[in-house]
Design an enzyme around this catalytic site. Structure first.
Site, PDB file in Angstrom:
ATOM      1  N   SER A  14       0.837  -1.214   0.000  1.00  0.00           N
ATOM      2  CA  SER A  14       0.000   0.000   0.000  1.00  0.00           C
ATOM      3  C   SER A  14       0.867   1.257   0.000  1.00  0.00           C
ATOM      4  O   SER A  14       0.597   2.215  -0.729  1.00  0.00           O
ATOM      5  CB  SER A  14      -0.887   0.021   1.248  1.00  0.00           C
TER       6      SER A  14
ATOM      7  N   GLY B 113      -5.687  -4.132  -7.636  1.00  0.00           N
ATOM      8  CA  GLY B 113      -6.879  -3.321  -7.378  1.00  0.00           C
ATOM      9  C   GLY B 113      -6.501  -1.955  -6.841  1.00  0.00           C
ATOM     10  O   GLY B 113      -7.094  -0.930  -7.211  1.00  0.00           O
TER      11      GLY B 113
ATOM     12  N   ARG C  21     -13.078  -7.396 -11.007  1.00  0.00           N
ATOM     13  CA  ARG C  21     -13.292  -6.736  -9.702  1.00  0.00           C
ATOM     14  C   ARG C  21     -14.135  -5.466  -9.847  1.00  0.00           C
ATOM     15  O   ARG C  21     -14.007  -4.724 -10.814  1.00  0.00           O
ATOM     16  CB  ARG C  21     -11.939  -6.479  -9.036  1.00  0.00           C
TER      17      ARG C  21
ATOM     18  N   GLN D 127      -9.082   2.039  -0.531  1.00  0.00           N
ATOM     19  CA  GLN D 127      -8.857   2.313  -1.957  1.00  0.00           C
ATOM     20  C   GLN D 127      -9.832   3.370  -2.455  1.00  0.00           C
ATOM     21  O   GLN D 127      -9.452   4.288  -3.181  1.00  0.00           O
ATOM     22  CB  GLN D 127      -9.009   1.029  -2.769  1.00  0.00           C
TER      23      GLN D 127
ATOM     24  N   ASP E  77      -6.815  -8.172   4.666  1.00  0.00           N
ATOM     25  CA  ASP E  77      -5.987  -8.990   3.774  1.00  0.00           C
ATOM     26  C   ASP E  77      -5.445 -10.250   4.452  1.00  0.00           C
ATOM     27  O   ASP E  77      -4.774 -11.057   3.807  1.00  0.00           O
ATOM     28  CB  ASP E  77      -4.809  -8.155   3.246  1.00  0.00           C
TER      29      ASP E  77
ATOM     30  N   LYS F 288     -12.065  -9.794  -3.436  1.00  0.00           N
ATOM     31  CA  LYS F 288     -10.617  -9.555  -3.460  1.00  0.00           C
ATOM     32  C   LYS F 288     -10.030 -10.238  -4.708  1.00  0.00           C
ATOM     33  O   LYS F 288     -10.753 -10.500  -5.661  1.00  0.00           O
ATOM     34  CB  LYS F 288      -9.994 -10.074  -2.161  1.00  0.00           C
TER      35      LYS F 288
ATOM     36  N   ARG G 268     -12.349 -14.896  -1.637  1.00  0.00           N
ATOM     37  CA  ARG G 268     -11.469 -15.552  -0.651  1.00  0.00           C
ATOM     38  C   ARG G 268     -12.211 -16.456   0.319  1.00  0.00           C
ATOM     39  O   ARG G 268     -11.596 -17.338   0.924  1.00  0.00           O
ATOM     40  CB  ARG G 268     -10.639 -14.497   0.102  1.00  0.00           C
TER      41      ARG G 268
ATOM     42  N   ARG H 275      -2.307 -14.429  -1.824  1.00  0.00           N
ATOM     43  CA  ARG H 275      -2.382 -14.664  -0.369  1.00  0.00           C
ATOM     44  C   ARG H 275      -2.918 -16.062  -0.059  1.00  0.00           C
ATOM     45  O   ARG H 275      -2.611 -16.632   0.988  1.00  0.00           O
ATOM     46  CB  ARG H 275      -3.236 -13.590   0.295  1.00  0.00           C
TER      47      ARG H 275
HETATM   48  C1  S3P Z   1      -5.633  -1.387   0.132  1.00  0.00           C
HETATM   49  C2  S3P Z   1      -6.893  -1.434   0.670  1.00  0.00           C
HETATM   50  C3  S3P Z   1      -7.645  -2.680   0.891  1.00  0.00           C
HETATM   51  C4  S3P Z   1      -6.738  -3.909   0.833  1.00  0.00           C
HETATM   52  C5  S3P Z   1      -5.788  -3.854  -0.333  1.00  0.00           C
HETATM   53  C6  S3P Z   1      -4.911  -2.623  -0.238  1.00  0.00           C
HETATM   54  C7  S3P Z   1      -4.976  -0.085  -0.068  1.00  0.00           C
HETATM   55  O1  S3P Z   1      -8.638  -2.797  -0.109  1.00  0.00           O
HETATM   56  O2  S3P Z   1      -7.509  -5.078   0.759  1.00  0.00           O
HETATM   57  O3  S3P Z   1      -4.964  -4.996  -0.359  1.00  0.00           O
HETATM   58  O4  S3P Z   1      -3.750  -0.049  -0.314  1.00  0.00           O
HETATM   59  O5  S3P Z   1      -5.672   0.939   0.014  1.00  0.00           O
HETATM   60  P1  S3P Z   1     -10.095  -2.120   0.029  1.00  0.00           P
HETATM   61  O6  S3P Z   1      -9.936  -0.662  -0.039  1.00  0.00           O
HETATM   62  O7  S3P Z   1     -10.849  -2.658  -1.152  1.00  0.00           O
HETATM   63  O8  S3P Z   1     -10.644  -2.620   1.323  1.00  0.00           O
END
Ligand code: S3P
Length: 434
Positions: free
Chosen positions: A25, A97, A125, A171, A317, A344, A348, A389
């Site tokens: 991230s 994503g 997605r 996100q 995650d 995801k 999952r 994962r």
């Molecule tokens: C992330 C937010 C999460 C997480 C992803 C990374 C990020 O997703 O699952 O691996 O870096 O902002 P969501 O915003 O869909 O919950």
């Protein structure tokens, strides 16, 4: 991509230092903000994963100069908020994503059109969660029935909005904040449950005025980002596999140095401790504005828990790894409020349930979680469905199964954790390409 299968077998006791790679991230965000800043930023600890490299490659296609003086190091010559150059080429986010959703926000504010594409998994997605609120800001983004590719139309004047997220998602929050840099007026995002706040912290570090507290963030357009140096901590989500491995293998003791301990990421630490795990944190300190510490995990008998729903967003995650811990714990573990797991890199809940049943675990799927009865694992064949994962979680399960576990479709581990196999074998796993 060539198909890669793994075989994971029972190990000797696990010992040693495990230095996991940089946070995914933080790496994505460091690249995006450095690109939009004025001046030269130096990033250290950058994740050399396919996801984060894809983000860097997208920014290079948009005219940003990025050097790689050594592994994990990037020097980015920022082009300023309005310095990106459009391209007719599709911008490939790979499996990420985070890359696609954040870039959608960033590109919504540009003068040029762009097209964001992804791999087979990313192409399934949901993207309306970002395109709808961005449209409310004035953006024009076409999807394929809510799915990628995303066609982002440039030259749209954006205006700030106040938006309450329907589901907790860093996100989506980050996409709106990045679009907010280009918007007239104030953009405010309110969350049902606080999520990781790396975008907010990093915007502040790059000199953008922003107000934020857990569950809320607010900024206005019309400022500048100033280049800065970024120190990326080790990824807690990568450490998670070793926290579970160290907990379930008799005699194990592992040390994981300098892991990022942002409280919005460490739900698994609390969950494992509720299950009886022995995990200590040493040398807690701040690095690059983020809490980090060394994690020491020792084997301990685990018992099942009713997982508090409030922990879910802080460990979103880590569920594949938690499911393996629950499968070998004594008693029943119940997970609720985790329907997001179904959208995801794979579904999952379904992928874990199918794999766990195939190796003799007792798991019942529910719409938003699972009920897992702990016991012995037999071993057998599982399919990760290309989900990094899930592949790594079954590699951990192989440490304590009666027979080897054969895991199909593991190449995507390189998206988030390049070198996992070598690092795992270095501390006592018996994991090989099959
Ligand atoms: C992330 C937010 C999460 C997480 C992803 C990374 C990020 O997703 O699952 O691996 O870096 O902002 P969501 O915003 O869909 O919950």
């Amino acid at each position: 991509m060539t198909r890669l299968d793994w075989l994971s077998q029972p190990a000797r006791a696990l010992h040693g230092n495990v230095r996991v790679p940089g946070d995914k991230s933080v790496s994505h965000r460091s690249m995006m903000l450095s690109a939009l800043a004025e001046g030269r930023s130096h990033i250290r600890g950058f994740l050399e994963g396919e996801d984060t490299r894809a983000t860097a490659a997208v920014l290079q296609k948009l005219g940003v100069r990025i050097e790689t003086p050594s592994e994990g190091e990037r020097i980015v010559d920022g082009v300023g908020l309005h310095g990106l150059r459009g391209t007719a080429q599709a911008l490939d986010c790979g499996n990420a994503g985070t890359g696609m959703r954040l870039l959608a926000g960033l590109l919504a504010g540009q003068a040029f059109d762009s097209t964001l594409v992804g791999d087979e998994s990313l192409s399934k997605r949901p993207m309306r969660r970002v395109t709808e609120p961005l449209a409310a800001m004035g953006a024009r983004i076409d999807t394929q029935d809510g799915l990628p590719p995303l066609r982002v139309h440039g030259g749209q004047p954006l205006k700030g909005i106040r938006y309450t997220l329907p589901v907790a998602s860093a996100q989506v929050k980050s996409a709106l904040l990045l679009a907010g840099l280009y918007a007239q007026g104030e953009t405010e995002v309110i969350e049902p449950h606080p999520t990781r706040d790396y975008t907010e912290r990093m915007l502040a570090a790059f000199g953008w005025p922003i107000e934020f507290e857990p569950g809320r963030a607010r900024l206005s357009g019309g400022h500048r980002l100033r280049a800065t140096d970024v120190e990326v901590p080790a990824d807690f989500s990568s450490a998670a596999f070793f926290l579970v491995a160290g907990s379930i293998v008799p005699g194990a003791e592992l040390r994981l140095p300098a892991v990022g301990l942002n409280p919005r990421r460490t739900g698994l630490l609390q969950a494992l401790r509720l299950m009886g795990a022995d995990i200590a944190v040493e040398n807690q300190r701040e690095s690059g504005g983020e809490p980090v510490g060394d994690l020491i995990v020792r084997h301990a008998p685990l018992h099942g828990v009713e997982l508090p729903e409030a922990l879910v967003p802080d460990m979103i995650d880590e569920f594949p790894a938690l499911f393996i811990a629950a499968a070998v714990a004594q008693g029943r573990t119940v997970v609720r409020g985790a329907a997001e797991l179904r959208v995801k890199e794979s579904d999952r809940i379904a992928t874990m349930a199918a794999g766990m049943k195939a190796i003799g675990a007792r798991i019942e799927e529910t719409p938003d979680g699972a009920i897992i009865e702990g016991g012995a694992l037999r071993g057998g064949e599982v399919d990760s469905h290309g989900d990094h994962r899930i592949a790594m979680s079954f590699a951990v399960a192989g440490l304590v199964a009666q027979e080897p576990i054969r895991i199909a479709d593991c190449a995507n581990v390189a998206t988030s954790f390049p070198g996992f196999m070598e690092l795992a074998n270095g501390c006592g796993f018996d994991l090989h390409a099959a």
